[in-house]
Design an enzyme around this catalytic site. Structure first.
Site, PDB file in Angstrom:
ATOM      1  N   THR A  19       0.859  -1.090   0.009  1.00  0.00           N
ATOM      2  CA  THR A  19      -0.069   0.057  -0.028  1.00  0.00           C
ATOM      3  C   THR A  19       1.047   1.144  -0.093  1.00  0.00           C
ATOM      4  O   THR A  19       0.439   2.264  -0.518  1.00  0.00           O
ATOM      5  CB  THR A  19      -0.874  -0.058   1.340  1.00  0.00           C
ATOM      6  N   ARG A  23       8.808  -2.262   1.144  1.00  0.00           N
ATOM      7  CA  ARG A  23       9.471  -2.213   2.276  1.00  0.00           C
ATOM      8  C   ARG A  23      10.079  -3.253   2.574  1.00  0.00           C
ATOM      9  O   ARG A  23       9.381  -4.502   2.615  1.00  0.00           O
ATOM     10  CB  ARG A  23       8.455  -1.903   3.503  1.00  0.00           C
ATOM     11  N   SER A 114       8.376   4.886   6.465  1.00  0.00           N
ATOM     12  CA  SER A 114       7.186   5.343   7.213  1.00  0.00           C
ATOM     13  C   SER A 114       7.412   5.310   8.858  1.00  0.00           C
ATOM     14  O   SER A 114       8.707   5.761   9.193  1.00  0.00           O
ATOM     15  CB  SER A 114       5.918   5.058   6.981  1.00  0.00           C
ATOM     16  N   HIS A 115       6.505   4.848   9.407  1.00  0.00           N
ATOM     17  CA  HIS A 115       6.665   4.698  11.011  1.00  0.00           C
ATOM     18  C   HIS A 115       7.390   3.461  11.576  1.00  0.00           C
ATOM     19  O   HIS A 115       7.789   3.328  12.747  1.00  0.00           O
ATOM     20  CB  HIS A 115       5.404   4.527  11.523  1.00  0.00           C
ATOM     21  N   LYS A 127       9.187   4.219  -2.732  1.00  0.00           N
ATOM     22  CA  LYS A 127       7.729   4.111  -3.725  1.00  0.00           C
ATOM     23  C   LYS A 127       7.997   5.472  -4.494  1.00  0.00           C
ATOM     24  O   LYS A 127       8.574   6.231  -4.443  1.00  0.00           O
ATOM     25  CB  LYS A 127       6.621   4.297  -2.637  1.00  0.00           C
ATOM     26  N   ASP A 278       5.360  11.303  12.517  1.00  0.00           N
ATOM     27  CA  ASP A 278       6.236   9.985  12.183  1.00  0.00           C
ATOM     28  C   ASP A 278       7.240  10.102  11.514  1.00  0.00           C
ATOM     29  O   ASP A 278       7.655  10.972  11.228  1.00  0.00           O
ATOM     30  CB  ASP A 278       5.192   8.842  11.684  1.00  0.00           C
ATOM     31  N   ASP A 280       8.091   9.786   8.245  1.00  0.00           N
ATOM     32  CA  ASP A 280       8.199  10.550   7.044  1.00  0.00           C
ATOM     33  C   ASP A 280       7.198  11.624   7.249  1.00  0.00           C
ATOM     34  O   ASP A 280       7.186  12.008   5.828  1.00  0.00           O
ATOM     35  CB  ASP A 280       7.824   9.453   5.755  1.00  0.00           C
ATOM     36  N   ASP A 282       3.938  11.915   7.564  1.00  0.00           N
ATOM     37  CA  ASP A 282       2.453  11.871   7.306  1.00  0.00           C
ATOM     38  C   ASP A 282       1.528  11.423   8.026  1.00  0.00           C
ATOM     39  O   ASP A 282       0.362  11.563   7.821  1.00  0.00           O
ATOM     40  CB  ASP A 282       2.457  11.078   5.850  1.00  0.00           C
ATOM     41  N   ARG A 283       1.820  11.102   9.315  1.00  0.00           N
ATOM     42  CA  ARG A 283       1.035  10.590  10.052  1.00  0.00           C
ATOM     43  C   ARG A 283       1.144  11.668  11.596  1.00  0.00           C
ATOM     44  O   ARG A 283       2.121  12.308  11.682  1.00  0.00           O
ATOM     45  CB  ARG A 283       1.360   9.335  10.822  1.00  0.00           C
ATOM     46  N   THR A 345      -8.099   0.908   2.756  1.00  0.00           N
ATOM     47  CA  THR A 345      -6.818   1.491   3.441  1.00  0.00           C
ATOM     48  C   THR A 345      -5.784   1.496   2.530  1.00  0.00           C
ATOM     49  O   THR A 345      -5.596   0.875   1.638  1.00  0.00           O
ATOM     50  CB  THR A 345      -6.413   0.486   4.707  1.00  0.00           C
ATOM     51  N   GLU A 364      -7.610   8.406   7.606  1.00  0.00           N
ATOM     52  CA  GLU A 364      -7.542   6.656   8.208  1.00  0.00           C
ATOM     53  C   GLU A 364      -7.236   7.021   9.765  1.00  0.00           C
ATOM     54  O   GLU A 364      -6.484   7.635  10.228  1.00  0.00           O
ATOM     55  CB  GLU A 364      -6.173   6.264   7.285  1.00  0.00           C
ATOM     56  N   SER A 366      -5.329   4.921  10.908  1.00  0.00           N
ATOM     57  CA  SER A 366      -3.895   4.684  11.394  1.00  0.00           C
ATOM     58  C   SER A 366      -3.291   6.139  11.304  1.00  0.00           C
ATOM     59  O   SER A 366      -2.028   6.198  10.898  1.00  0.00           O
ATOM     60  CB  SER A 366      -3.234   3.728  10.310  1.00  0.00           C
ATOM     61  N   LYS A 377      -1.202  11.795   3.049  1.00  0.00           N
ATOM     62  CA  LYS A 377      -1.748  12.342   4.262  1.00  0.00           C
ATOM     63  C   LYS A 377      -0.859  13.168   4.741  1.00  0.00           C
ATOM     64  O   LYS A 377       0.595  12.858   4.335  1.00  0.00           O
ATOM     65  CB  LYS A 377      -1.997  11.029   5.315  1.00  0.00           C
ATOM     66  N   ARG A 495      -4.649  -6.232  12.534  1.00  0.00           N
ATOM     67  CA  ARG A 495      -5.352  -5.363  13.307  1.00  0.00           C
ATOM     68  C   ARG A 495      -6.793  -5.611  13.275  1.00  0.00           C
ATOM     69  O   ARG A 495      -7.709  -6.112  12.605  1.00  0.00           O
ATOM     70  CB  ARG A 495      -5.294  -3.940  12.297  1.00  0.00           C
TER      71      ARG A 495
END
Length: 542
Positions: A19, A23, A114-115, A127, A278, A280, A282-283, A345, A364, A366, A377, A495
């Site tokens: 998604t 990774r 990411s996280h 990506k 986070d 990168d 985006d969260r 998602t 989202e 998350s 995001k 999850r």
């Protein structure tokens, strides 16, 4: 003119983007030809790259700088005329989307997991984002994967490494490389969306906050915007220097991994507001004094208050949320008379809705929230939106959220993560659930109205996505959702999402784990979690 060199190679198994790209552990990426194979597969799958401009950067994790040098040489061999690289190799994911859109590049390559943790023994990721600024849709990621299975060579040029820390323009052969300030364009965009004057006045009034950048990419952005442009006190930004291993921490902004921030927001002398981002950028996580705002509630509150922010005074065209995200935003959309879209998602599913003007805000559960200003995001944007709302309403975070619940009711909600499960056990658990037929049956006193594996047909382009999460929807509005996450690099993460609606204000303050206790028991029993995974408790509860 640099000489293009063709290097023979053979395919690697498992180079299928998830998604959020590909990774793997660093040890996988540093294998000879591994990164090169994937990058060449990208370049071979996105059309004619001759004469085009590419954006490039990442979250600063281990292997980021090395990967950039490799990609630059390969971009020169692919015929790109220009690559824009964030200074130091730094470029947050939302800032990358901003740059792609502002300068109309032929997309960009973002280096991030990411996280996920960083360091020599941890994770790395890559990506491709399309020219609209968002993650590549499934048609492109499938093409990249297909090419990775057949690749027999890649192309590069021989050149010296460039100085990633010096602003300016250099050349690799015929290709221009511009090392640019990764913060300015993004910060300037934020000034058009939120009321910086109102937020400055809020800080001048004695308002205090803490922002935890988690030694990840958002540090430079937060220092510039919060402390320099908005006048927050020096020291407002915690862990503000990006480190290759994120200081040994886990750059995931939740109640477990951002424990220092959570502790700082506790007690009568705590700051008024807390937030974290986070790896990168985006969260986001939003905190008040002794008060945690779930990402689902954060999306709903921002949607309800969006007209307070200059960039959204026109109102919202629609709201979009991922299927596992609570229905709190649906209630706001219903009152506003606008649509609320339920997608799988993955931020790429919001792209067509944003591009077509069907949605303005999206989110989202998350810890991801965003709008149509970029196609990713955006953690710091969400923090600034909250600051704008706080500056206008001059109420506490807790008061704003509890007032929202009184108006709309509360969607009591929790996510239970079981991380690092053996993949075969996780898949077996999901396969068993898919084989059940539960519609019309009664589980622990609740009647199952719908039992399915969520499928989505994009209302814009008609594309179909299946097997997006198993839903147990009860006739009283409660629900349980099971889903395997695609963001990890080792084992599987199960999850489990549990939700029910509460319209009684006297019960809004209940701890979600207490209010949802019966549903939590149902969720664990139905999926046979302990028997199939050996886990008696979740790894993380949010």
């Amino acid at each position: 003119m640099a000489l293009v060199k063709t290097v023979a190679t053979t395919p690697f198994a498992g180079q299928k983007p998830g998604t959020s790209g590909l990774r793997k552990k660093v040890a996988v990426f540093v294998q000879p030809h591994y990164l090169e194979n994937f990058v060449q597969s990208v370049f071979d799958s996105i059309g004619d790259t001759t004469g085009k401009t590419l954006a490039l950067g990442g979250d600063g994790r281990y292997f980021n700088r090395t990967a950039i040098q490799i990609i630059l040489r390969m971009a020169a061999a692919a015929g790109f005329s220009r690559v824009m690289v964030g200074r130091g190799g730094i470029l947050s994911t939302p800032a990358a989307s901003c740059v792609i859109r502002k300068y109309k590049t032929f997309g960009g390559i973002i280096l991030s997991a990411s996280h996920n943790p960083g360091g020599p023994n941890e994770d790395f990721g890559i990506k491709y984002n399309i020219p609209a600024g968002g993650p590549a849709p499934e048609a492109i990621t499938e093409a990249i994967y297909a090419r990775s299975l057949a690749i027999d060579s890649y192309r590069t040029v021989e050149s010296e490494d460039i100085d990633l820390d010096r602003l300016g323009i250099v050349r690799i052969g015929e290709m221009e490389v511009e090392v640019f300030d990764p913060v300015v364009d993004y910060a300037d965009l934020m000034e058009t969306l939120v009321d910086f004057d109102a937020i400055r006045a809020l800080f001048a009034s004695g308002f205090r906050m803490r922002f935890d950048a988690m030694n990840a990419v958002t540090g430079p952005y937060a220092h510039e915007i919060l402390e320099r442009r908005l006048g927050a006190a020096v020291g407002t930004v915690m862990n503000g220097i990006p480190l290759e291993d994120f200081g040994g921490g886990h750059p995931d902004p939740n109640l477990v991994h951002a424990h220092d921030l959570v502790a700082a927001l506790a007690g009568p002398d705590a700051p008024d507001f807390g937030a974290a981002s986070d790896g990168d950028g985006d969260r986001n996580m939003i905190l008040g004094r002794d008060f945690y705002v779930t990402p689902s509630d954060s999306l709903a509150v921002l949607a309800a208050n969006a007209p307070l922010c200059p960039g959204y005074k026109r109102g919202l065209a629609g709201i979009a949320r991922s299927m596992p995200t609570s229905a709190a935003a649906d209630r706001v959309a219903a009152k506003l008379g606008i649509p609320c879209f339920e997608t799988p998602t993955g931020w790429k599913f919001f792209g067509t809705l944003l591009d077509s003007g069907k949605a303005t805000l999206c989110g989202e559960e998350s810890f991801g929230t965003g709008s149509d200003h970029v196609r990713e995001k955006d953690g710091l944007w969400a923090v600034l939106m909250w600051l704008n709302v706080l500056a206008c309403r001059r109420e506490s975070v807790a008061d704003i959220v509890t007032a929202h619940w009184r108006e709309f009711g509360r969607n009591v909600y929790s996510r239970h993560d079981y991380e690092g499960i053996e993949s075969a056990a996780a898949e077996g658990l999901m396969d068993r659930l898919r084989g059940l037929s539960l519609a019309g049956t009664v589980l622990d006193g609740r009647t199952v109205a719908v039992f399915d594996d969520f499928a989505y047909t994009d209302p814009v382009d008609g594309s179909v996505s299946t097997k997006q999460g198993i839903r147990v929807l009860f006739s009283d509005g409660a629900r349980i959702v099971y889903r395997l996450s695609g963001t990890g690099t080792q084992g599987a993460t199960l999850r489990v999402y549990i939700e029910r609606y509460e319209d009684d204000p006297t019960r809004h303050a209940l701890d979600p784990q207490v209010a949802l206790a019966d549903l939590i028991t149902t969720a664990r029993t139905l999926a046979e979690i302990e028997a199939r995974t050996g886990r008696t408790e979740p790894t993380v509860i949010t």
